[in-house]
Design an enzyme around this catalytic site. Structure first.
Site, PDB file in Angstrom:
ATOM      1  N   TYR A 201       0.861  -1.181   0.000  1.00 13.51           N
ATOM      2  CA  TYR A 201       0.000   0.000   0.000  1.00 13.51           C
ATOM      3  C   TYR A 201       0.898   1.232   0.000  1.00 13.51           C
ATOM      4  CZ  TYR A 201      -4.018  -2.941   1.264  1.00 13.51           C
ATOM      5  OH  TYR A 201      -5.021  -3.877   1.260  1.00 13.51           O
ATOM      6  N   PRO A 293     -12.630  -0.223  -1.337  1.00 15.80           N
ATOM      7  CA  PRO A 293     -11.844  -1.459  -1.277  1.00 15.80           C
ATOM      8  C   PRO A 293     -10.525  -1.351  -0.530  1.00 15.80           C
ATOM      9  CG  PRO A 293     -11.703  -0.462  -3.456  1.00 15.80           C
ATOM     10  CD  PRO A 293     -12.722   0.324  -2.696  1.00 15.80           C
ATOM     11  N   TYR A 385      -7.365  -5.336   9.968  1.00 18.00           N
ATOM     12  CA  TYR A 385      -7.145  -5.872   8.620  1.00 18.00           C
ATOM     13  C   TYR A 385      -7.434  -7.383   8.594  1.00 18.00           C
ATOM     14  CZ  TYR A 385      -5.104  -6.041   3.935  1.00 18.00           C
ATOM     15  OH  TYR A 385      -4.929  -6.185   2.583  1.00 18.00           O
TER      16      TYR A 385
END
Length: 391
Positions: A201, A293, A385
């Site tokens: 990310y 998302p 997560y």
């Protein structure tokens, strides 16, 4: 037609619910407006939380996932040309996630349902849900050119945002909450081995980027773009060049290029419909909530919904009490709002708003620095997560 539970939609939520009910000895009928080939190639989510993995295994749908899926024990955050790995098992007591595409989950569940489950009707369009307030709700359906009625004890709408289930909840009883983001994701599939063995990310002044994968030989990558972007307006060369800029680091890491086989733009949106139940109609998945998302929560939330319903129905059969069915909406929404919060946090942490100021840029870097330097902050991210408790 008559059944105990009428399920609208053969996405992962509807198919998993049918499997859970079958294993519990409860009959159901699944109605899907599309054909089987469409359902089995519909590209959606690819990250399964620990809880979702456990549910699929317990339901008897984990064999191919365990053989072909990719277990991931962390993610990498990139910012200011730096790299920081978040170690999930070390921070969560052993939890991880699985990279296994929604298309593959659907293939596995369809095969099980057709082999030994109840009716799974493709190209069966649900036209309306009627009588949700009664003890005999029904679904009007068109199948093979003929209109029919599916009579049920319960109806579960797993038919997405545009389906008929949510529309059966009277407007006067509904409350919606939503946020539309001024950017989307330009996503690509590429025939090239992933350039990193875990998801990356990246926060960059030019916008967010995500490195993901579908298999050891297929990469899935994303770029933050304006919301109205046409995917075909980007050439393959422009996409790879922009990905390289946004993933850049101070070490010798290299992004591997390969043939791009698919391009699309995904809008970014948060949405919640309350309540998630009206009479004997229960909403699940995108019929009730949508998340951007960034937090990898969409499919996993849908799994939580149908597990909650299946448990509540089993409780009623065992005890005669409707307590858990009555609590369905409140139980699911607690998890939904935590997932909405986490997805919003991840989105605002990593994406640069079109009108972002230098102050806001520095705040993003400070938030990422906090995660990289504080075990408490890192643990909070890892716990969210890998998944919130179901039920």
């Amino acid at each position: 037609m008559r059944t105990t539970v009428g399920i609208i939609g053969a996405g992962p939520a509807g198919l998993l619910l049918a499997r859970l009910l079958h294993n519990a000895g409860v009959d159901s009928v699944v109605l899907e407006s599309r054909d089987r080939a469409y359902v089995e190639r519909r590209q959606r989510a690819g990250i399964l939380e620990q809880g979702t993995v456990d549910v699929l295994r317990a339901a008897g749908a984990g064999e191919r996932m365990d053989r072909e899926g990719l277990r991931h024990d962390g993610i990498e955050l990139r910012f200011d040309r730096r790299r920081h790995r978040v170690d999930f098992p070390a921070l969560t007591g052993g939890k991880s996630v699985m990279v296994y595409a929604q298309t593959e989950v659907c293939k596995d569940l369809i095969a099980l349902q057709l082999a030994d489950g109840g009716p799974l009707l493709f190209e069966a369009e649900a036209l309306a849900v009627e009588g949700a307030e009664t003890d005999r709700p029904r679904v009007r359906v068109r199948h093979e050119g003929v209109e029919d009625v599916l009579e049920c004890d319960y109806v579960v709408g797993c038919d997405g945002f545009w389906g008929v289930a949510r529309k059966a909840v009277p407007a006067g009883l509904s409350q919606t909450f939503e946020r539309t983001y001024p950017f989307g994701w330009l996503g690509i599939l590429a025939d090239v081995a992933p350039s990193h063995d875990e998801l990356v990310y990246a926060r960059h002044d030019r916008g967010f980027a995500l490195l993901s994968m579908r298999s050891p030989s297929v990469s899935r990558l994303y770029l933050q773009v304006p919301a109205d972007t046409d995917a075909e307006s980007w050439s393959d060369e422009e996409i790879w060049a922009e990905l390289e800029r946004r993933f850049e680091t101070d070490d010798d890491w290299v992004l591997h290029r390969g043939p791009i086989t698919q391009k699309s733009v995904t809008p970014m949106r948060s949405y919640v419909h309350e309540p998630m139940r009206h009479g004997r109609l229960f909403l699940a998945g995108d019929a009730a909530h949508i998340v951007p998302p960034t937090g990898a929560k969409g499919l996993n939330l849908a799994v939580g919904d149908v597990v909650t319903f299946a448990r509540a129905l089993a409780h009623r059969r065992e005890t005669g009490s409707d307590d858990l069915l009555d609590a369905y909406s409140a139980t699911c929404l607690r998890r939904v709002w935590q997932a909405e919060r986490f997805s919003y946090d991840m989105t605002t942490l990593l994406h640069r708003a079109p009108d972002a100021t230098p102050f806001e840029d520095r705040l993003q870097i400070a938030r990422l620095d906090r995660i990289a330097s504080s075990r408490a902050a890192e643990t909070d991210l890892a716990g969210a997560y890998t998944g919130f408790p179901i039920g």
